[in-house]
Design a protein around this motif. Structure first.
Motif, PDB file in Angstrom:
ATOM      1  N   ARG A 220      -2.058  -2.644   7.444  1.00  0.00           N
ATOM      2  CA  ARG A 220      -0.866  -1.802   7.637  1.00  0.00           C
ATOM      3  C   ARG A 220      -0.808  -0.691   6.593  1.00  0.00           C
ATOM      4  NH1 ARG A 220       1.348  -6.942   8.629  1.00  0.00           N
ATOM      5  NH2 ARG A 220       2.266  -7.056   6.538  1.00  0.00           N
TER       6      ARG A 220
ATOM      7  N   ALA B 243      -1.023   3.250   7.526  1.00  0.00           N
ATOM      8  CA  ALA B 243       0.093   4.102   7.124  1.00  0.00           C
ATOM      9  C   ALA B 243      -0.413   5.307   6.337  1.00  0.00           C
ATOM     10  CB  ALA B 243       1.089   3.306   6.286  1.00  0.00           C
TER      11      ALA B 243
ATOM     12  N   ARG C  84       1.748   4.194  12.285  1.00  0.00           N
ATOM     13  CA  ARG C  84       2.671   3.091  12.032  1.00  0.00           C
ATOM     14  C   ARG C  84       2.920   2.337  13.332  1.00  0.00           C
ATOM     15  NH1 ARG C  84       4.738   3.518   7.014  1.00  0.00           N
ATOM     16  NH2 ARG C  84       4.587   5.551   5.979  1.00  0.00           N
TER      17      ARG C  84
END
Length: 232
Positions: free
Chosen positions: A72, A76, A81
Motif C-alpha cells: 500500500r 501510494a 490508492r
C-alpha cells in the motif's frame, strides 16, 4: 585516475565520488523500483490468482513475498490508492507502474558478445514488456559478422561507435569474457552508452555518470548451494 566504485545493495556499481544518492536527486530508491517491478510482473501473470479486475494488497503481498502494508505504501507513492475492504483496480496499478518506471518509452540496447548467453538474452521475449529493445550485436569473431541472432545483426566490435550512434542505443549488455570486458566497456562509454548490464565475470570501472549493473551468476549459485547443504 580510475578508481573502483562502491556497490549498493542491488549490485549497481559506480566510481567513488559518484553522483548523488537517488533520494537526494529526486529518484526512486532501488529497492522500491524492484518491488514495483515485482508487483507489475505478478499482476501481468495470466496464471496468477491476482488476475481478477480488482486485487487486494494482501494478494499482491502474498504473490511477491512482502508485507501488505509495504504494498500500500509503494502504490501510494506512485499515486494509486485502493478502496478499503475492496482493493486496487488491477489495470490502474499496471498502468501506473508502467508510467512511473517508463516502460512506454523504448530503451534501445546492444549486446556485446554473440555467444550462447548473449543469444539467450536477445531471444527472451519478455524484455519488450519493460520497454527494452535489443537492436544490435557485437562480437570479435569474423565468422559471426553479418549473421542474425534473435532478429539482430552481428557487427564487428570495431564498428561499435558508429553503429551505436546511428541506432541511438543508450544501454549495453556485456556478455564477453572477463579479460576483454574493461576494454570493451571503455569503448562503449566512448560510443555514448550510459548504462551497462554486466554479465562478464569481472568488475568494470566506468565514469561517474555511467551506471553499471553487475550480474554475478556465481553469487546466486553459492547462496543456493549453501542453503541446500545446510538443509541436508
Amino acid at each position: 585516475m580510475r578508481t573502483a566504485g562502491d556497490t549498493d545493495e542491488g549490485g549497481v556499481r559506480r566510481r567513488k565520488k559518484a553522483v548523488a544518492p537517488a533520494e537526494t536527486r529526486g529518484w526512486m530508491k532501488r529497492l522500491t523500483l524492484e518491488r514495483l517491478t515485482r508487483y507489475y510482473i505478478c499482476l501481468c501473470d495470466n496464471s496468477s490468482r491476482s488476475q481478477s479486475d480488482v486485487v487486494s494488497s494482501a494478494r499482491i503481498a502474498e504473490c511477491v513475498g512482502v508485507d501488505d502494508t509495504q504494498v500500500r505504501k509503494d502504490l501510494a507513492l506512485i499515486g494509486v490508492r485502493g478502496r478499503p475492504r475492496v482493493g486496487f483496480k488491477r489495470g490502474e496499478v499496471i498502468a501506473a507502474i508502467r508510467g512511473v518506471l517508463g516502460f512506454e518509452k523504448q530503451c534501445k540496447a546492444v549486446i556485446v558478445g554473440a555467444g550462447r548467453l548473449g543469444g539467450a538474452i536477445a531471444e527472451y521475449p519478455g524484455f519488450a514488456d519493460f520497454g527494452l529493445s535489443i537492436v544490435a550485436f557485437f562480437d570479435n569473431d569474423p565468422e559471426k559478422f553479418d549473421t542474425v541472432i534473435g532478429g539482430c545483426k552481428v557487427y564487428s566490435t570495431g564498428e561499435m561507435k558508429q553503429v551505436i550512434r546511428e541506432l541511438g542505443a543508450r544501454l549495453a549488455i556485456l556478455t564477453c569474457p572477463a579479460d576483454s570486458a574493461q576494454v570493451l566497456a571503455d569503448e562503449l562509454v566512448d560510443a555514448g552508452i550510459r548504462a551497462i548490464w554486466n554479465f562478464a565475470p569481472t568488475t568494470i570501472v566506468t565514469p561517474e555518470d555511467v551506471i553499471v549493473g553487475n550480474e554475478h551468476v556465481s553469487v546466486g549459485l553459492v547462496a543456493l548451494t549453501y542453503y541446500l547443504r545446510r538443509s541436508e
